[in-house]
Design a protein around this motif. Sequence first.
Motif, PDB file in Angstrom:
ATOM      1  N   ALA A   8    -113.291   2.243 -74.952  1.00  0.00           N
ATOM      2  CA  ALA A   8    -112.577   3.506 -75.200  1.00  0.00           C
ATOM      3  C   ALA A   8    -112.799   4.048 -76.605  1.00  0.00           C
ATOM      4  N   THR A   9    -113.334   3.228 -77.518  1.00  0.00           N
ATOM      5  CA  THR A   9    -113.553   3.697 -78.892  1.00  0.00           C
ATOM      6  C   THR A   9    -114.951   4.275 -79.087  1.00  0.00           C
ATOM      7  N   ARG A  10    -115.793   4.230 -78.069  1.00  0.00           N
ATOM      8  CA  ARG A  10    -117.146   4.764 -78.196  1.00  0.00           C
ATOM      9  C   ARG A  10    -117.130   6.281 -78.340  1.00  0.00           C
ATOM     10  N   SER A  20    -121.339  10.988 -71.198  1.00  0.00           N
ATOM     11  CA  SER A  20    -122.033   9.969 -71.977  1.00  0.00           C
ATOM     12  C   SER A  20    -121.085   9.266 -72.932  1.00  0.00           C
ATOM     13  N   ARG A  21    -121.292   7.955 -73.101  1.00  0.00           N
ATOM     14  CA  ARG A  21    -120.539   7.160 -74.059  1.00  0.00           C
ATOM     15  C   ARG A  21    -121.541   6.556 -75.036  1.00  0.00           C
ATOM     16  N   HIS A  22    -121.299   6.770 -76.339  1.00  0.00           N
ATOM     17  CA  HIS A  22    -122.227   6.356 -77.384  1.00  0.00           C
ATOM     18  C   HIS A  22    -121.674   5.134 -78.124  1.00  0.00           C
ATOM     19  N   THR A  23    -122.376   4.012 -78.021  1.00  0.00           N
ATOM     20  CA  THR A  23    -121.980   2.817 -78.764  1.00  0.00           C
ATOM     21  C   THR A  23    -122.214   3.007 -80.257  1.00  0.00           C
ATOM     22  N   LEU A 202    -114.040  -9.465 -72.515  1.00  0.00           N
ATOM     23  CA  LEU A 202    -114.671  -8.153 -72.571  1.00  0.00           C
ATOM     24  C   LEU A 202    -114.663  -7.526 -71.193  1.00  0.00           C
ATOM     25  N   GLU A 203    -114.365  -6.220 -71.160  1.00  0.00           N
ATOM     26  CA  GLU A 203    -114.343  -5.451 -69.915  1.00  0.00           C
ATOM     27  C   GLU A 203    -115.568  -4.540 -69.868  1.00  0.00           C
ATOM     28  N   ALA A 204    -115.746  -3.869 -68.739  1.00  0.00           N
ATOM     29  CA  ALA A 204    -116.854  -2.934 -68.575  1.00  0.00           C
ATOM     30  C   ALA A 204    -116.863  -1.910 -69.711  1.00  0.00           C
ATOM     31  N   GLY A 205    -118.005  -1.725 -70.342  1.00  0.00           N
ATOM     32  CA  GLY A 205    -118.142  -0.783 -71.449  1.00  0.00           C
ATOM     33  C   GLY A 205    -117.888  -1.379 -72.811  1.00  0.00           C
TER      34      GLY A 205
END
Length: 233
Positions: A8-10, A20-23, A202-205
Amino acid sequence: MLQIRKSATRGLAEHGWLSSRHTFSFASYYDPRYVSFGPLRVINEDKVTGGQGFGTHSHSNMEIVSYVLGGALEHKDSMGTGSVLRYGDVQRMSAGSGVSHSEFNHSATDPVHFLQIWIFPQTENITPSYEETHFTPESKRGQLRLIASPDGADGSLHIHQDARIFATILDGEQKLHHALAAGRGAYVQVARGQLQVNGITLEAGDALQVSDEAQLTLENGNDAEVLVFDLPL
């Protein structure tokens, strides 16, 4: 040292056709705490709606790896390569001195879901090249399957960096260990499911950045699919 990066912090980019989610910092998303880790520069989790995609654009001096999680990703580039990638397919494009390409959802109706990974190369301005291969679920289940490496070992994709990418599907009582040599770190990215890495759930993502540790332990998986990056620091 273990640093957790919760899903959720990405960085977030919502463009209607693209979610899109950016690491790491990317495009308009910038966080000085998350720019890169060793040569690992980008992990974007992209979901593209039917019939949409990234039009022709250019890259240089980057190793670009796409790991398809669902749907069908259509690739075309200025080297004359054209292909459709589905779950289990992994592609590597070495942009080198410069290449143009497009990535579209091959389906008009169903979404495509994939991880886009960028790694800095050891040598700049090499001749651009492309490679893809398929890794079955069985080859990843309960083991760390090498999918990219500097020497193409074990049928892995050849990347121009002293980095290795492993993929695994972990469930139940399966437990995996991965030793980290001195001067190297690891980045663990959970594509789906849940597991524990060095005792951290750790969860998905989610992701875990690992430095100054001698070993990774992956266990207590619940339908987990995970990428493990072994990187020079």
